[in-house]
Design a protein around this motif. Structure first.
Motif, PDB file in Angstrom:
ATOM      1  N   ARG A  55       0.836  -1.196   0.000  1.00 40.69           N
ATOM      2  CA  ARG A  55       0.000   0.000   0.000  1.00 40.69           C
ATOM      3  C   ARG A  55       0.874   1.250   0.000  1.00 40.69           C
ATOM      4  O   ARG A  55       1.990   1.257   0.528  1.00 40.69           O
ATOM      5  N   PHE A  56       0.319   2.325  -0.576  1.00 37.11           N
ATOM      6  CA  PHE A  56       1.007   3.611  -0.500  1.00 37.11           C
ATOM      7  C   PHE A  56      -0.020   4.719  -0.723  1.00 37.11           C
ATOM      8  O   PHE A  56      -1.035   4.531  -1.409  1.00 37.11           O
ATOM      9  N   PRO A  57       0.224   5.885  -0.122  1.00 39.05           N
ATOM     10  CA  PRO A  57      -0.726   7.000  -0.265  1.00 39.05           C
ATOM     11  C   PRO A  57      -0.502   7.759  -1.562  1.00 39.05           C
ATOM     12  O   PRO A  57       0.636   7.933  -2.010  1.00 39.05           O
ATOM     13  N   LEU A  58      -1.602   8.209  -2.163  1.00 40.28           N
ATOM     14  CA  LEU A  58      -1.519   9.098  -3.324  1.00 40.28           C
ATOM     15  C   LEU A  58      -1.826  10.537  -2.939  1.00 40.28           C
ATOM     16  O   LEU A  58      -1.433  11.472  -3.629  1.00 40.28           O
ATOM     17  N   SER A  59      -2.569  10.696  -1.842  1.00 35.12           N
ATOM     18  CA  SER A  59      -2.856  12.013  -1.293  1.00 35.12           C
ATOM     19  C   SER A  59      -3.189  11.812   0.183  1.00 35.12           C
ATOM     20  O   SER A  59      -3.075  10.709   0.713  1.00 35.12           O
ATOM     21  N   GLU A  60      -3.598  12.854   0.833  1.00 35.34           N
ATOM     22  CA  GLU A  60      -3.857  12.782   2.270  1.00 35.34           C
ATOM     23  C   GLU A  60      -4.918  11.741   2.615  1.00 35.34           C
ATOM     24  O   GLU A  60      -4.835  11.079   3.648  1.00 35.34           O
ATOM     25  N   ASN A  61      -5.916  11.578   1.759  1.00 39.91           N
ATOM     26  CA  ASN A  61      -7.008  10.655   2.090  1.00 39.91           C
ATOM     27  C   ASN A  61      -7.301   9.634   0.990  1.00 39.91           C
ATOM     28  O   ASN A  61      -8.377   9.034   0.965  1.00 39.91           O
ATOM     29  N   VAL A  62      -6.360   9.412   0.069  1.00 36.41           N
ATOM     30  CA  VAL A  62      -6.514   8.392  -0.968  1.00 36.41           C
ATOM     31  C   VAL A  62      -5.324   7.430  -0.896  1.00 36.41           C
ATOM     32  O   VAL A  62      -4.170   7.859  -0.940  1.00 36.41           O
ATOM     33  N   THR A  63      -5.642   6.136  -0.789  1.00 33.26           N
ATOM     34  CA  THR A  63      -4.620   5.111  -0.626  1.00 33.26           C
ATOM     35  C   THR A  63      -4.731   4.067  -1.723  1.00 33.26           C
ATOM     36  O   THR A  63      -5.848   3.631  -2.050  1.00 33.26           O
ATOM     37  N   VAL A  64      -3.601   3.663  -2.268  1.00 32.05           N
ATOM     38  CA  VAL A  64      -3.548   2.525  -3.180  1.00 32.05           C
ATOM     39  C   VAL A  64      -3.329   1.275  -2.328  1.00 32.05           C
ATOM     40  O   VAL A  64      -2.425   1.241  -1.477  1.00 32.05           O
ATOM     41  N   VAL A  65      -4.137   0.251  -2.555  1.00 34.54           N
ATOM     42  CA  VAL A  65      -4.080  -0.935  -1.709  1.00 34.54           C
ATOM     43  C   VAL A  65      -4.487  -2.158  -2.524  1.00 34.54           C
ATOM     44  O   VAL A  65      -5.296  -2.056  -3.450  1.00 34.54           O
ATOM     45  N   SER A  66      -3.918  -3.308  -2.179  1.00 32.71           N
ATOM     46  CA  SER A  66      -4.321  -4.550  -2.849  1.00 32.71           C
ATOM     47  C   SER A  66      -5.695  -4.981  -2.355  1.00 32.71           C
ATOM     48  O   SER A  66      -6.127  -4.595  -1.260  1.00 32.71           O
ATOM     49  N   LEU A  67      -6.362  -5.788  -3.158  1.00 30.90           N
ATOM     50  CA  LEU A  67      -7.682  -6.284  -2.765  1.00 30.90           C
ATOM     51  C   LEU A  67      -7.607  -7.040  -1.446  1.00 30.90           C
ATOM     52  O   LEU A  67      -8.438  -6.847  -0.552  1.00 30.90           O
ATOM     53  N   TYR A  68      -6.604  -7.915  -1.309  1.00 28.55           N
ATOM     54  CA  TYR A  68      -6.488  -8.721  -0.091  1.00 28.55           C
ATOM     55  C   TYR A  68      -6.340  -7.831   1.144  1.00 28.55           C
ATOM     56  O   TYR A  68      -7.043  -8.016   2.147  1.00 28.55           O
ATOM     57  N   ASP A  69      -5.457  -6.850   1.082  1.00 24.23           N
ATOM     58  CA  ASP A  69      -5.251  -5.969   2.237  1.00 24.23           C
ATOM     59  C   ASP A  69      -6.490  -5.133   2.528  1.00 24.23           C
ATOM     60  O   ASP A  69      -6.820  -4.886   3.694  1.00 24.23           O
ATOM     61  N   PHE A  70      -7.180  -4.684   1.480  1.00 19.54           N
ATOM     62  CA  PHE A  70      -8.388  -3.894   1.709  1.00 19.54           C
ATOM     63  C   PHE A  70      -9.442  -4.725   2.441  1.00 19.54           C
ATOM     64  O   PHE A  70     -10.063  -4.255   3.399  1.00 19.54           O
ATOM     65  N   LEU A  71      -9.637  -5.964   1.999  1.00 22.64           N
ATOM     66  CA  LEU A  71     -10.650  -6.819   2.620  1.00 22.64           C
ATOM     67  C   LEU A  71     -10.291  -7.188   4.055  1.00 22.64           C
ATOM     68  O   LEU A  71     -11.158  -7.220   4.938  1.00 22.64           O
ATOM     69  N   MET A  72      -9.023  -7.481   4.292  1.00 20.60           N
ATOM     70  CA  MET A  72      -8.600  -7.995   5.604  1.00 20.60           C
ATOM     71  C   MET A  72      -8.266  -6.887   6.603  1.00 20.60           C
ATOM     72  O   MET A  72      -8.206  -7.143   7.800  1.00 20.60           O
ATOM     73  N   GLN A  73      -8.060  -5.652   6.107  1.00 20.77           N
ATOM     74  CA  GLN A  73      -7.681  -4.574   7.026  1.00 20.77           C
ATOM     75  C   GLN A  73      -8.614  -3.365   6.921  1.00 20.77           C
ATOM     76  O   GLN A  73      -9.317  -3.023   7.885  1.00 20.77           O
ATOM     77  N   ASP A  74      -8.646  -2.724   5.761  1.00 15.06           N
ATOM     78  CA  ASP A  74      -9.348  -1.440   5.634  1.00 15.06           C
ATOM     79  C   ASP A  74     -10.856  -1.583   5.793  1.00 15.06           C
ATOM     80  O   ASP A  74     -11.486  -0.762   6.473  1.00 15.06           O
ATOM     81  N   LEU A  75     -11.448  -2.587   5.154  1.00 15.31           N
ATOM     82  CA  LEU A  75     -12.912  -2.732   5.207  1.00 15.31           C
ATOM     83  C   LEU A  75     -13.375  -2.947   6.648  1.00 15.31           C
ATOM     84  O   LEU A  75     -14.444  -2.465   7.043  1.00 15.31           O
ATOM     85  N   ILE A  76     -12.581  -3.657   7.430  1.00 15.62           N
ATOM     86  CA  ILE A  76     -12.939  -3.928   8.817  1.00 15.62           C
ATOM     87  C   ILE A  76     -12.877  -2.645   9.654  1.00 15.62           C
ATOM     88  O   ILE A  76     -13.669  -2.453  10.578  1.00 15.62           O
ATOM     89  N   LYS A  77     -11.936  -1.753   9.311  1.00 12.39           N
ATOM     90  CA  LYS A  77     -11.728  -0.548  10.110  1.00 12.39           C
ATOM     91  C   LYS A  77     -12.661   0.590   9.738  1.00 12.39           C
ATOM     92  O   LYS A  77     -12.796   1.544  10.507  1.00 12.39           O
TER      93      LYS A  77
END
Length: 387
Positions: free
Chosen positions: A364-386
């Motif tokens: 993952r890496f940020p493109l701006s203050e509130n936009v993040t590039v992330v893999s599907l797996y990481d999004f499902l297992m981390q971001d979606l939960i949070k």
């Protein structure tokens, strides 16, 4: 290898609360295998009846008499849509004894197609949907295989891509010739196959019934009825547009997706991942796969939409809770995506709290203050939960 289906614990939870638990989902998704794996959790053992079998249907010629003999056991009724008259009988039996965990019914269509259950068992039944395999149910290194082959167990676990492809072709043929007519869609098999294949051209695009009906030589009302039916048979996903700003000229029709990516590839005769990589369908296939995985993982915690204006502002998926846009998501098959003007403007229009660009893999890496590039797996297992 044995794959852990997350829904298993939910089924056990429902059985402890509802007199009837309904486990629904498309054919060959693993409903029967899952409930049979529950047998060891019960004492005495459940009674299993396959209502697609004439021998088991005969046992229920007098359902009250038969089921009275097993009132102390969980009774599993598989493919219950083949005996719709049984729903009213179950209501009477349950009302005499409303203990939880009396019946577990399995069906290959939505409650809307099983109207008898909606009418007869209201307040007595809880529904759960078993989907094809999800990203969170497989090994992380198998993600590309899941996207290409889809999540139907026999397709995903086949020894080779060729056998997986052949299984999916047979699945499609059986659904066209037997299963969909058995659920109530009485259409000539040639017409139905053409309809399903043509839907692939709308995959990831806005539905236009007028154009579709003209190409099919059918009325708009007819093609919409076919689409409704296939959605209720768990084969098609219709993603609705999100709208809050009355001053914006917004797209108002839904976007259409074939729910299982492997079935999409089978319908398009894409026999290998290399063939998919060179196919015009690549980007929309990835988009549909990501949306399906997010919706299945997020379940009813969210409302799901897309956003598009006639001026070109858009994002592929909007996650909404209590009327507020928590996340605006762009889906890209890319290893080095950039922040598009469309996503930036969409986040401003929607006042989205966070933005994500979901890609197949990578850190993952940020493109701006509130936009993040992330893999599907990481999004499902981390971001979606949070969120």
């Amino acid at each position: 290898m044995v794959y852990n289906r997350h829904i298993l614990s939910k089924v056990l939870e429902y059985l402890q609360f509802f007199p009837v638990t309904g486990l629904i989902g498309p054919r060959q998704v693993g409903k029967t295998t899952l409930v049979k794996s529950l047998a060891g959790s019960f004492n005495p053992q459940p009674i299993y009846l396959d209502l697609e079998s004439s021998r088991d249907r005969v046992k229920l010629s007098d359902p009250r008499l038969f089921l009275k003999e097993y009132s102390d056991r969980l009774v599993i009724l598989d493919e219950i849509q083949y005996v719709p008259e049984l729903f009213s009988e179950l209501r009477g039996i349950i009302d005499e004894d409303r203990r939880p965990g009396r019946f577990l019914i399995l069906g290959s269509s939505s409650p809307q197609l099983m109207q008898q259950s909606a009418e007869s068992l209201a307040g007595r039944i809880g529904y759960l949907e078993l989907t094809p395999f999800m990203v969170s149910e497989i090994n992380p290194e198998e993600q590309q295989k899941l996207w290409f082959r889809g999540g139907f167990p026999n397709s995903f676990t086949a020894p080779t891509d060729e056998l997986s492809f052949n299984w999916r072709k047979n699945f499609i043929r059986t659904y066209i010739e037997r299963d969909l007519p058995g659920l109530g869609l009485s259409v000539d098999s040639i017409v139905l196959e053409k309809f399903w294949r043509m839907l692939c051209s709308f995959h990831g695009n806005v539905w236009n019934a007028e154009n579709f009906s003209r190409a099919m030589g059918l009325t708009g009302k007819t093609v919409n009825r076919y689409l409704d039916f296939m959605q209720q048979a768990f084969l098609v996903n219709r993603l609705l547009p999100f709208s809050t700003n009355e001053k914006k000229r917004l797209v108002k029709s839904a976007k259409i997706y074939i729910r299982d990516s492997g079935i999409l590839h089978g319908l398009q005769d894409i026999i290998s991942f290399e063939a998919l990589a060179g196919n015009i369908l690549l980007g929309s296939s990835w988009e549909g796969h990501v949306i399906e995985q997010i919706q299945r993982k997020g379940t009813d915690r969210w409302q799901y939409f897309f956003y598009r204006t006639h001026q070109g502002t858009e994002c592929d998926l909007v996650l909404v809770r209590s009327g507020k846009v928590e996340a605006a998501i762009e889906i890209k098959y890319s290893s080095s995506p950039s922040l598009s003007k469309g996503l930036r403007l969409a986040m401003e229009d929607l006042n989205a709290r966070k933005g994500f660009i979901i890609v197949p893999e990578g850190a993952r890496f940020p493109l701006s203050e509130n936009v993040t590039v992330v893999s599907l797996y990481d999004f499902l297992m981390q971001d979606l939960i949070k969120l």
